[in-house]
Motif scaffolding. Structure first.
Motif, mmCIF file in Angstrom:
data_model
loop_
_atom_site.group_PDB
_atom_site.id
_atom_site.type_symbol
_atom_site.label_atom_id
_atom_site.label_comp_id
_atom_site.label_asym_id
_atom_site.label_seq_id
_atom_site.Cartn_x
_atom_site.Cartn_y
_atom_site.Cartn_z
ATOM 1 N N ARG A 39 34.255 7.387 11.357
ATOM 2 C CA ARG A 39 35.735 7.150 11.001
ATOM 3 C C ARG A 39 36.052 7.476 9.710
ATOM 4 N N GLU A 40 35.662 6.419 8.778
ATOM 5 C CA GLU A 40 35.829 6.373 7.383
ATOM 6 C C GLU A 40 35.637 7.777 6.723
ATOM 7 N N ALA A 41 34.391 8.248 7.074
ATOM 8 C CA ALA A 41 33.615 9.482 6.482
ATOM 9 C C ALA A 41 34.487 10.585 6.777
ATOM 10 N N ILE A 42 35.035 10.759 8.063
ATOM 11 C CA ILE A 42 35.825 11.854 8.556
ATOM 12 C C ILE A 42 37.001 11.734 7.477
ATOM 13 N N GLU A 43 37.951 10.538 7.489
ATOM 14 C CA GLU A 43 39.177 10.642 6.621
ATOM 15 C C GLU A 43 38.863 11.196 5.034
ATOM 16 N N LEU A 44 37.653 10.497 4.636
ATOM 17 C CA LEU A 44 37.269 10.810 3.193
ATOM 18 C C LEU A 44 36.789 12.521 3.071
ATOM 19 N N HIS A 45 36.113 12.914 3.830
ATOM 20 C CA HIS A 45 35.703 14.370 4.181
ATOM 21 C C HIS A 45 37.075 15.337 4.048
ATOM 22 N N LEU A 46 38.282 14.799 5.031
ATOM 23 C CA LEU A 46 39.052 15.836 5.149
ATOM 24 C C LEU A 46 40.161 15.568 3.824
ATOM 25 N N GLU A 47 40.127 14.265 3.024
ATOM 26 C CA GLU A 47 40.832 14.306 1.931
ATOM 27 C C GLU A 47 40.187 14.957 0.892
ATOM 28 N N GLY A 48 38.807 15.013 0.870
ATOM 29 C CA GLY A 48 38.184 15.817 -0.292
ATOM 30 C C GLY A 48 38.463 17.417 -0.047
ATOM 31 N N MET A 49 38.309 17.846 1.086
ATOM 32 C CA MET A 49 38.855 19.205 1.390
ATOM 33 C C MET A 49 40.122 19.563 1.123
ATOM 34 N N ASP A 52 40.451 19.640 -2.807
ATOM 35 C CA ASP A 52 39.765 21.110 -3.107
ATOM 36 C C ASP A 52 40.401 22.152 -2.791
ATOM 37 N N GLY A 53 41.406 22.133 -1.878
ATOM 38 C CA GLY A 53 42.310 23.337 -1.516
ATOM 39 C C GLY A 53 41.432 24.055 -0.254
ATOM 40 N N ASP A 54 40.666 23.307 0.450
ATOM 41 C CA ASP A 54 39.865 23.900 1.515
ATOM 42 C C ASP A 54 40.660 24.122 2.730
ATOM 43 N N ARG A 55 40.520 24.925 3.614
ATOM 44 C CA ARG A 55 41.256 24.974 4.577
ATOM 45 C C ARG A 55 40.451 23.893 5.834
ATOM 46 N N ILE A 56 41.274 23.045 6.323
ATOM 47 C CA ILE A 56 40.783 21.991 7.253
ATOM 48 C C ILE A 56 40.561 22.763 8.842
ATOM 49 N N PRO A 57 39.301 23.084 9.226
ATOM 50 C CA PRO A 57 38.910 23.594 10.566
ATOM 51 C C PRO A 57 39.557 22.846 11.596
ATOM 52 N N GLN A 58 40.166 23.776 12.669
ATOM 53 C CA GLN A 58 40.842 22.743 13.779
ATOM 54 C C GLN A 58 39.293 22.597 14.812
ATOM 55 N N PRO A 59 39.506 21.493 15.514
ATOM 56 C CA PRO A 59 38.432 21.088 16.272
ATOM 57 C C PRO A 59 38.097 22.292 17.308
#
Length: 69
Positions: A39-49, A52-59
């Motif tokens: 859960r923490e990794a997901i939050e940090l990963h999305l925050e980093g994306m 960086d201006g990356d598109r957040i992929p839909q599940p």
């Protein structure tokens, strides 16, 4: 959003990854720990994306269990 999490038992611990978020992984000594850590990794990963201006992929990953005989 709700992402599928794959958790695998290894010889020494548990590992987890998110198929829809390549590179988002975590480990833990117990199931509870790996679930907390991913859960923490997901939050940090999305925050980093986002940073960086990356598109957040839909599940898009679908999980099912299949019974066998």
């Amino acid at each position: 959003m709700r992402y599928a999490v794959i958790i695998e038992k290894t010889d020494n611990n548990y590992s987890a990854y998110i198929p829809d978020l390549p590179g988002c992984i975590s480990t833990g000594d117990t199931l509870d720990e790996v679930e907390h850590n991913i859960r923490e990794a997901i939050e940090l990963h999305l925050e980093g994306m986002r940073s960086d201006g990356d598109r957040i992929p839909q599940p898009s990953t679908v999980c099912e269990y299949v019974d066998t005989q």
